[in-house]
Design a protein around this motif. Sequence first.
Motif, PDB file in Angstrom:
ATOM      1  N   VAL A 101      31.833   9.201  19.315  1.00 53.25           N
ATOM      2  CA  VAL A 101      30.448   9.183  18.824  1.00 53.25           C
ATOM      3  C   VAL A 101      29.745   7.919  19.309  1.00 53.25           C
ATOM      4  O   VAL A 101      28.595   7.966  19.770  1.00 53.25           O
ATOM      5  N   LEU A 142      23.271   8.108  25.108  1.00 52.93           N
ATOM      6  CA  LEU A 142      21.988   8.756  24.815  1.00 52.93           C
ATOM      7  C   LEU A 142      20.855   7.728  24.807  1.00 52.93           C
ATOM      8  O   LEU A 142      19.733   8.020  25.240  1.00 52.93           O
ATOM      9  N   LEU A 143      21.150   6.522  24.322  1.00 52.65           N
ATOM     10  CA  LEU A 143      20.085   5.522  24.200  1.00 52.65           C
ATOM     11  C   LEU A 143      19.930   4.705  25.478  1.00 52.65           C
ATOM     12  O   LEU A 143      18.823   4.321  25.839  1.00 52.65           O
ATOM     13  N   PHE A 193      25.079  13.746  24.604  1.00 49.96           N
ATOM     14  CA  PHE A 193      24.956  14.575  23.396  1.00 49.96           C
ATOM     15  C   PHE A 193      26.246  15.368  23.168  1.00 49.96           C
ATOM     16  O   PHE A 193      26.745  15.464  22.042  1.00 49.96           O
ATOM     17  N   ILE A 214      29.013  13.080  21.828  1.00 45.73           N
ATOM     18  CA  ILE A 214      28.867  12.841  20.376  1.00 45.73           C
ATOM     19  C   ILE A 214      29.370  14.059  19.608  1.00 45.73           C
ATOM     20  O   ILE A 214      30.126  13.938  18.640  1.00 45.73           O
ATOM     21  N   LEU A 236      18.416  12.508  32.647  1.00 39.84           N
ATOM     22  CA  LEU A 236      18.455  13.491  31.559  1.00 39.84           C
ATOM     23  C   LEU A 236      19.781  14.237  31.499  1.00 39.84           C
ATOM     24  O   LEU A 236      20.258  14.568  30.416  1.00 39.84           O
ATOM     25  N   ARG A 257      22.100  12.194  29.610  1.00 46.04           N
ATOM     26  CA  ARG A 257      21.806  12.233  28.175  1.00 46.04           C
ATOM     27  C   ARG A 257      22.352  13.514  27.549  1.00 46.04           C
ATOM     28  O   ARG A 257      22.843  13.498  26.421  1.00 46.04           O
ATOM     29  N   LEU A 269      12.476  11.206  31.846  1.00 45.53           N
ATOM     30  CA  LEU A 269      11.219  11.454  31.148  1.00 45.53           C
ATOM     31  C   LEU A 269      10.150  10.537  31.733  1.00 45.53           C
ATOM     32  O   LEU A 269      10.467   9.445  32.213  1.00 45.53           O
TER      33      LEU A 269
END
Lengths: 107, 501
Positions: A14, A21-22, A34, A37, A27, A30, A95
């Motif tokens: 996790v 992720l942070l 996810f 986790i 992307l 990321r 993004l």
Amino acid sequence: MSPILYAATGAVLVGIGVFGLLARTHLLRRILAFNVIGSGIFLAFGGLGSRGPGSGVDPVPQAIVITGIVVALAATALAVTLVTRLFEETGAVTLPGEHPAEGPDAS
Amino acid sequence: MLPDLLAVGVPWAVASIVLPLAVALAAIALGPHARHLVLPGALLGAVIALAAAAQVLAHGAWHHAVGGWLPPLGIRLRLDGLAASFLVATAVVACGVAGFSRRLFEPSARRETRAGFAFWPLFFVMWAGLNAVFLGADLFNLYVALELLTLTAVAMVALDGKAETLAAAIRYLLFALLGSLAYLLGVALLYARYGALDLGLLRAAAVPDAITLAAGAIMTAGLMAKTAIFPLHGWLPPAHAGAPTPASAMLSALVVKASFYLIARLWFDVLPAAATVETSQLFGALGAGAIVFGSLLALRQEQLKLVIAYSTVAQLGYLFLMFPLTGSAAAPQPWAAAAWTGGMFHALAHAPAKAAMFLAAGLMIKACGDGRLAPLAGIGRDLPIACFAFGLAAVSLMGLPPSGGFTAKYLLLTAALASGQWWWALAILAGGLLAAAYLFRVLNRFLIAPAEAAPRVAVARRDQAIALALAGVSILLGLASLVPYQLLQIGRPAAAVGGLS
């Protein structure tokens, strides 16, 4: 081998995932974070089903983890589709307003 | 209606989840003909929601053990006054949106559009997901319902496939997925501690120890990211403003309330013992921050839909004032019940008002062919009904009498003053003034004379009337607030009267 080992491994996963992720902007990374986790939580949850040697396994966490995996699969599929569409429309893999970091993310 | 149809045991709760799912599947099978299903499906959904509410009014709150299996093995649905009022609010907004969108996504003569195919299945699965969240009495079942909601909501944002909305959808998805995982981690911790997932069993077993507090904190943080409470609101405005108009209405009016609803259920129904004065005050501070920052940002927007989206950020803040205003069991507040009812009433009254506002805004943008505020000058002359709908919805958002928003804010304000927590009263009053400022800035634009006669695209009166009807519901909630008020009291958690912790 106690449930603690599973829980501890899950906690480490996790942590790695949240960091990814942070800290990563690509992307696809990321989305992978996810999933890391999610795997960590499923591992810890599965380990919780242990009721000690010789007394069988609690089936509820197993049922829940299977459902959770299906949900995570659906979410990943949607996320990958959206990222692919974003790449086709704009050529970007991050993004807007976030740029790929130097180093491992640069590719 | 026959009395036996409302007897305890008639599964209106189950029907309210099964029907939208069935309509969604049928819509996929029917493809371009799905639009014929939409109105019957939506109206039937509304009838079921009203029947569920009538059942609760007649016989009180009850649990439905799905398939006859009792917890801890089975999964229960809980139908109480709170759940029933959210079912009805969802049905009202959904019927309005369905009527509004019926011709919006009509396939053109040549071919079926992607948005036209995808919208209706997404819409009905979203409805089923909302009802499942409102009725769920099992933490893991609630996780599945939340995810159903997230995936449909994100897909709806991305429906038109433009680069900006795709980016908004991805940002929303990242927030929502992290939120869901945090919630799931909390569920795992609670299961490890208590060996139960049913809300009733957990409430009976819960003690305020470190694991319970950690689980509650992780779940709340995750749900807050999904509710877009300040300072986790960054994803909401681009997603809600970029989505197609009917999707904006559903997202802003209903979807963000679902995760708030779970936070309230978690603390009032399951873990009241674990709440402290500090957590309540922290929730209130986040709420007050949302009210002030959301309103200030709404004042600065130049796009109509962004003003409305930032207004959602601000209005969500009021919901979190409910937590400090109910006080604690150690220091019971005389108006705790008013605070709880006021918070829930606000969630209910905001739904039709915000849906009406987004639908009216969508029509104005269609008429102008431009989403900015400047070209809207004088649109009151061209779209009088839509402008009136926007104005009525604004009355409710500002909290002016006799609207539902007024009733909610009056209850919260009374609770704040009666409990001596005047600082929350200041936030409520400031929020009302700021709402008036950012909404009159828009309304003013509708009514001033345009510099030159602008070309407008014609908009059907019937679509404007739907927005007006939804705005009318938000006013009606204030005029006829007795029945929803009574409904909310049925099966109200003890913590809503005695205070948290």
